[in-house]
Scaffold this motif. Structure first.
Motif, mmCIF file in Angstrom:
data_model
loop_
_atom_site.group_PDB
_atom_site.id
_atom_site.type_symbol
_atom_site.label_atom_id
_atom_site.label_comp_id
_atom_site.label_asym_id
_atom_site.label_seq_id
_atom_site.Cartn_x
_atom_site.Cartn_y
_atom_site.Cartn_z
ATOM 1 N N ILE A 227 18.829 23.391 43.051
ATOM 2 C CA ILE A 227 18.204 24.199 44.102
ATOM 3 C C ILE A 227 16.715 23.890 44.190
ATOM 4 C CG2 ILE A 227 17.869 26.597 44.581
ATOM 5 C CD1 ILE A 227 20.633 27.150 43.561
ATOM 6 N N SER A 228 16.010 23.819 43.165
ATOM 7 C CA SER A 228 14.575 23.655 43.358
ATOM 8 C C SER A 228 14.405 22.230 43.859
ATOM 9 C CB SER A 228 13.803 23.804 42.072
ATOM 10 O OG SER A 228 14.261 24.240 40.778
ATOM 11 N N SER A 229 15.112 21.222 43.595
ATOM 12 C CA SER A 229 14.681 20.005 44.277
ATOM 13 C C SER A 229 15.207 19.870 45.677
ATOM 14 C CB SER A 229 15.301 18.941 43.474
ATOM 15 O OG SER A 229 16.801 18.850 43.566
ATOM 16 N N GLU B 23 29.639 27.941 22.681
ATOM 17 C CA GLU B 23 29.682 26.671 23.439
ATOM 18 C C GLU B 23 29.713 26.781 24.951
ATOM 19 O OE1 GLU B 23 32.868 24.033 21.932
ATOM 20 O OE2 GLU B 23 31.694 23.909 19.984
ATOM 21 N N VAL B 24 30.547 27.706 25.272
ATOM 22 C CA VAL B 24 30.638 28.082 26.628
ATOM 23 C C VAL B 24 29.435 28.516 27.395
ATOM 24 C CG1 VAL B 24 31.772 29.783 28.277
ATOM 25 C CG2 VAL B 24 33.180 28.543 26.721
ATOM 26 N N SER B 25 28.615 29.306 26.503
ATOM 27 C CA SER B 25 27.736 30.135 26.981
ATOM 28 C C SER B 25 26.502 29.157 26.983
ATOM 29 C CB SER B 25 26.800 31.161 25.991
ATOM 30 O OG SER B 25 27.607 32.273 25.804
ATOM 31 N N ASP B 26 26.376 27.961 26.077
ATOM 32 C CA ASP B 26 25.476 26.813 26.205
ATOM 33 C C ASP B 26 25.643 26.025 27.475
ATOM 34 O OD1 ASP B 26 24.164 27.507 23.975
ATOM 35 O OD2 ASP B 26 25.455 26.148 22.609
ATOM 36 N N SER B 27 27.098 26.032 27.755
ATOM 37 C CA SER B 27 27.518 25.093 28.945
ATOM 38 C C SER B 27 27.121 25.561 30.250
ATOM 39 C CB SER B 27 28.940 24.970 28.774
ATOM 40 O OG SER B 27 29.510 24.133 27.849
ATOM 41 N N SER C 124 24.735 27.974 30.321
ATOM 42 C CA SER C 124 23.222 27.572 30.353
ATOM 43 C C SER C 124 22.831 26.405 30.859
ATOM 44 C CB SER C 124 22.679 27.818 28.929
ATOM 45 O OG SER C 124 22.066 28.966 28.453
ATOM 46 N N MET C 125 23.614 25.393 30.598
ATOM 47 C CA MET C 125 23.270 24.288 30.991
ATOM 48 C C MET C 125 23.615 24.164 32.552
ATOM 49 S SD MET C 125 23.890 21.758 27.726
ATOM 50 C CE MET C 125 24.668 20.613 28.502
ATOM 51 N N TYR C 126 24.506 24.693 32.944
ATOM 52 C CA TYR C 126 24.980 24.626 34.220
ATOM 53 C C TYR C 126 23.977 25.458 35.079
ATOM 54 C CZ TYR C 126 27.611 25.370 38.379
ATOM 55 O OH TYR C 126 28.442 25.188 39.651
#
Length: 184
Positions: A180-182, A164-168, A170-172
């Motif tokens: 940053i791209s925007s 869950e932390v990894s997924d969070s 990743s999402m972060y």
């Protein structure tokens, strides 16, 4: 007591009332009953037999001397009386010592029974201790298995949380990359 005194009393009456001197073996019967009295292993029984035999026959010899003298002379009666007294003393000694031996054997049997009882009690105590140890080991094994199960659950929960932390993260990271791209 009646059994061991019956022949001496009856024998004296036979000697007196038969009055023919044909019952010379009566004295051997007195010795036989003395020997049979040893089987009781009781000094009193032997002493009663000896005293009754001597008293009844002395009284018979004093009151009816002719009947007794028809069987044996006075010297032979004195010799028979002397031998009978020695035999009675020996029989009393033998019975007393034999009875003491029986008592010693009984005491030793009681001691042996006590030792066997102690061994049995020790064995039962060891069995009880062994049962207790096995019970404790079973409880420890059960506790160990529970700890292992809890550890697996914790590890599984930890893996879930890590995912869950990894997924969070990743999402972060994705969100951060978009921001940053925007801005660019």
């Amino acid at each position: 007591y009646i059994y061991v005194t019956s022949l001496p009393v009856i024998g004296a009456f036979v000697i007196i009332f038969a009055d023919d001197g044909k019952y010379a073996a009566m004295t051997q019967g007195y010795f036989l009953f003395l020997i049979l009295s040893i089987a009781y292993y009781n000094r009193r029984v032997l002493i009663v037999n000896a005293v009754v035999t001597i008293v009844v026959n002395l009284a018979g010899a004093v009151l009816f001397p002719d009947a007794y003298l028809k069987m044996h002379s006075m010297q032979i009666w004195a010799f028979i009386m002397f031998v009978f007294i020695l035999a009675a003393a020996a029989a009393t000694l033998i019975a007393g010592r034999t009875y003491k031996l029986f008592e010693q054997v009984e005491v030793r049997e009681k001691k042996s029974a006590h030792v066997v009882g102690n061994v049995r009690q020790s064995f039962n105590d060891l069995k009880s201790s062994s049962d207790s140890i096995y019970g404790t080991l079973d409880q420890f094994s059960e506790t160990y298995h529970r700890i292992a199960d809890y550890s697996k659950e914790i590890a599984s929960g930890s893996m879930t949380q890590t995912n869950e932390v990894s997924d969070s993260l990743s999402m972060y990271n994705e969100l951060a990359d978009r921001i940053i791209s925007s801005e660019e």
